[in-house]
Design an enzyme around this catalytic site. Structure first.
Site, PDB file in Angstrom:
ATOM      1  N   LYS A   1       0.955  -1.173   0.110  1.00 35.02           N
ATOM      2  CA  LYS A   1      -0.070  -0.075   0.129  1.00 35.02           C
ATOM      3  C   LYS A   1       0.714   1.287   0.192  1.00 35.02           C
ATOM      4  CE  LYS A   1      -4.318  -1.539   0.232  1.00 35.02           C
ATOM      5  NZ  LYS A   1      -5.144  -1.472  -0.785  1.00 35.02           N
TER       6      LYS A   1
ATOM      7  N   GLU B   1      -9.727   6.333   2.920  1.00 32.76           N
ATOM      8  CA  GLU B   1     -10.700   5.373   3.440  1.00 32.76           C
ATOM      9  C   GLU B   1      -9.954   4.035   3.767  1.00 32.76           C
ATOM     10  OE1 GLU B   1     -10.179   5.670   0.302  1.00 32.76           O
ATOM     11  OE2 GLU B   1      -9.511   3.720  -0.055  1.00 32.76           O
TER      12      GLU B   1
ATOM     13  N   SER C   1       1.591  -9.712  -0.757  1.00 36.37           N
ATOM     14  CA  SER C   1       1.506  -8.320  -0.596  1.00 36.37           C
ATOM     15  C   SER C   1       1.637  -7.491   0.674  1.00 36.37           C
ATOM     16  CB  SER C   1       0.180  -8.018  -1.376  1.00 36.37           C
ATOM     17  OG  SER C   1      -0.844  -8.935  -0.412  1.00 36.37           O
TER      18      SER C   1
END
Lengths: 265, 400
Positions: free
Chosen positions: B94, B116, B382
């Site tokens: 991210k 968000e 990830s």
């Protein structure tokens, strides 16, 4: 001229009143009677909210009304049935459906346009369908003599405004503030100057909505606007009533002073 | 005609029939400004070298491409390689995106950041870069997610972000996104909205993809060194799909098999899952046309996954396109399979994968089994699983 066009004709000089209610809120069987009540107290056009699970442009009041309507099992096909029922006793007052695109996508554009036409819908306002993405639906609606109402916002540039006006047929809906429906940051001064700017660019009537809640805010924006949309304040009042007669009474008490104030302009 | 995937999206932000800009009028000008600003920095050397420097020195890139030898031997098929995004600063892919977007926010002169978050990983990654840049940061998070991801909520607060609880709708990620949009529409002049996945209106799907495409670019280089060519297959989990598209994008026009793994939850037949491509239908949500999970009336329905990061009722429009053209295959992995894969990787390789990534591991292992020994598959790891240990302990009845 279409029913919607006649109701909003600018040259009449009258200020049109466009109340918004959420279909199916708080009870599905209230919706059609309340539409008639609104008309009897001077509504010129009815905006009927199609409940959606993710109403991104709406403030808390309309969000909650939408959630309740969904809990009551009301979807787009039920809303179309309500309009049809309304039409049995009123073939004069235009009805505009207001909502979001996904229920229409799910229904299918062609099926939706056909059913909406049969039910007596006059126009459709889809918050998340700007002119860039509206072409396929817009042409189907036009073929069926219905309108797609587009929004102009305080952030809309001159170039975009002209592009939007080019696509509009019956009226322009000006969003009075940067924010969601029912917000408290309405500044009527800048609204009037923006509406004037739009009126200089088009002969279409201009309606103003978002943040208008009483006679004084209605009168303030109606200095320039041809029509005033009132949603959240009305939905809140209806939601607080415990039976239909009480709701009719409350609507009457709420709408009358606004109607009178607009008529005194 | 052969599709050249690198050319997408088109000038309107469309990936075939998917994508686009389904936003309210108040945001349209601001989205146009964002698009213009993004197109400018895309080819701006100063911006790109700053982005690369931050990825190297702050995030710790390149992330390793690790040969999971014990797992490979145990499975007895293709060589399994793990792209170690879990080793990035803040523990997941991210941060690649938030580093890029906050640099853009600065360049555009914005002073306030909103985001968000579902699992809290994107919220943490945003709060991190906002702290580093000294910008005000507000993160919207569903009430339900706040309860199940308490540690990430505390991390965001430590980083100086304000976490706002969202109690509308299903009180999860989709509602947090709605609320962030409502904030944005209200504070549009000074606010930059850092969306955490390859969804949202144009230009977000393209922009978030580009910032994450560093993953695939590194894999290409590392594969050349370690395998002497391109890998045979790529596997990544897909919620919104940012880690997946980050891995896939550089290989879309190559002869490489591509698999996206959706959250099968309790199984597709139960209806309790988050497999928008496998079980959803075409619709419009959060600014783009894609596959969404909705009921007969077009209402968005609640999803379920053991991993909060996959618990989203839509999917990035580029994935919808890759599915429709057949370029990528989208499969599902259920909660219990993901949990088993979590334990297997932890025991065999000493790596705790995030429950999201465990979905990719579960399918990757099945795929490897069916492929020849000389072939190579890359699984995108990830994120790291530390954030999930409480969830796993709870499921297994262990008190920690």
């Amino acid at each position: 001229m279409s029913r919607l066009g006649i109701s909003l004709q600018r040259e009449k000089g009258n200020k049109a009143l466009i109340p918004f209610i959420t279909a199916g809120h708080p009870k599905p069987e209230w919706t059609v009677p309340l539409m008639h009540t609104l008309v009897s107290h001077g509504a010129n056009v009815i905006e009927l909210g199609v409940p959606f699970s993710d109403p991104m442009a709406d403030g808390e009041v309309i969000q909650l009304s939408s959630e309740l309507a969904i809990k009551n099992g009301v979807g787009l096909k039920d809303v179309l049935i309500m309009v049809k029922e309304f039409r049995q006793h009123d073939d004069q007052t235009p009805v505009v459906l207001m909502g979001y695109l996904n229920p229409v996508e799910c229904f299918g554009y062609e099926a939706f346009v056909k059913q909406a036409q049969l039910s007596g819908v006059d126009g459709v306002l889809l918050v998340d369908s700007p002119i860039e993405e509206s072409k396929p639906l817009l042409s189907l609606l036009r073929d069926a003599d219905m309108s797609q109402i587009f929004l102009i916002a305080p952030t809309t540039t001159e170039t975009r405004m002209r592009a939007i006006i080019k696509e509009a047929r019956e009226f322009i809906y000006y969003v009075a503030l940067k924010g969601v429906t029912g917000a408290a940051n309405l500044e009527s001064g800048s609204v009037n100057s923006d509406v004037k700017r739009i009126k200089n660019a088009t002969d279409l009537p201009v309606g103003v909505g978002f943040g208008i809640k009483d006679p004084s805010s209605a009168v303030a924006v109606a200095q320039e606007a041809d029509a005033v949309v009132i949603g959240s304040a009305l939905v809140k009042i209806i939601g607080s009533c415990s039976d239909l007669d009480e709701a009719k009474q409350a609507i009457s008490e709420f709408i009358k002073p606004i109607r009178n104030a607009l008529d005194s302009l | 005609m052969k599709i050249k995937y690198a050319d997408y999206p088109d000038h309107m932000g469309h990936f075939g029939e998917f994508g686009g800009k389904f936003a309210s009028e108040t945001l349209m000008h601001c989205l146009e400004e964002l698009k213009t600003a993004y197109q400018k920095i895309k080819t701006d050397n100063v911006f790109q070298s700053q982005f690369k420097k931050d990825l190297a020195e702050y995030v710790g890139r390149p992330s390793p491409l690790y040969h999971a030898e014990r797992l490979t031997a145990e499975v007895g098929g293709a060589n399994i390689w793990l792209k170690r995004e879990d080793l990035n600063h803040t523990g997941a892919h991210k941060i690649n995106n938030t580093i890029g977007q906050i640099l853009l926010a600065k360049a555009m002169g914005k002073t306030r950041i909103i985001a968000e978050t579902g699992a809290g990983q994107h919220g943490v990654a945003t709060a991190t870069v906002a702290a580093r840049m000294g910008l005000e940061c507000v993160v919207y998070m569903g009430e339900v997610d706040i309860a199940r991801q308490a540690i990430n909520v505390f991390r965001m607060k430590l980083l100086g972000a304000e976490v706002r609880s969202v109690s509308s709708g299903s009180k999860t990620l989709k509602d947090a996104l709605n609320e962030a949009m409502r904030d944005w529409v209200t504070n549009v002049d000074e606010t930059f909205y850092i969306i955490g996945t390859v969804a949202g209106p144009e230009p977000y799907p393209e922009m978030v993809r580009d910032f994450n495409s560093v993953i695939g670019k590194e894999v290409r280089k590392q594969a050349q060194e370690k395998m002497g060519g391109l890998p045979d297959a790529l596997v990544a989990c897909v919620g919104g799909g940012s880690n997946a598209i980050g891995l896939f994008h550089d290989f879309l026009d190559e002869d490489v098999k591509i698999y996206g793994v959706e959250a099968g939850g309790h199984g597709l037949v139960t209806g309790e899952h988050a497999a928008s491509i496998n079980a959803g239908k075409v619709g419009v949500l959060h600014g783009n046309r894609t596959y969404v999970m909705s009921d007969k009336d077009g209402q968005i329905i609640e999803t379920h996954s053991i991993s909060a990061g996959l618990d989203y009722p839509g999917v990035g429009p580029e994935h919808a396109f890759l599915h429709q053209t057949g370029r990528a295959q989208y499969v599902t992995v259920n909660d219990d399979e993901a949990l088993a894969a979590f334990h297997r990787l932890t025991r065999v390789e000493g790596i705790l994968p995030a429950l999201e990534s465990a979905h990719a591991v579960a399918f990757g292992v099945k795929l490897a089994q069916a492929m020849p020994r000389e072939s190579h598959i890359v699984i995108n790891l990830s994120g790291r699983g530390d954030k999930d240990v409480h969830t796993i302990a709870k499921i297994e009845g262990v008190s920690v």
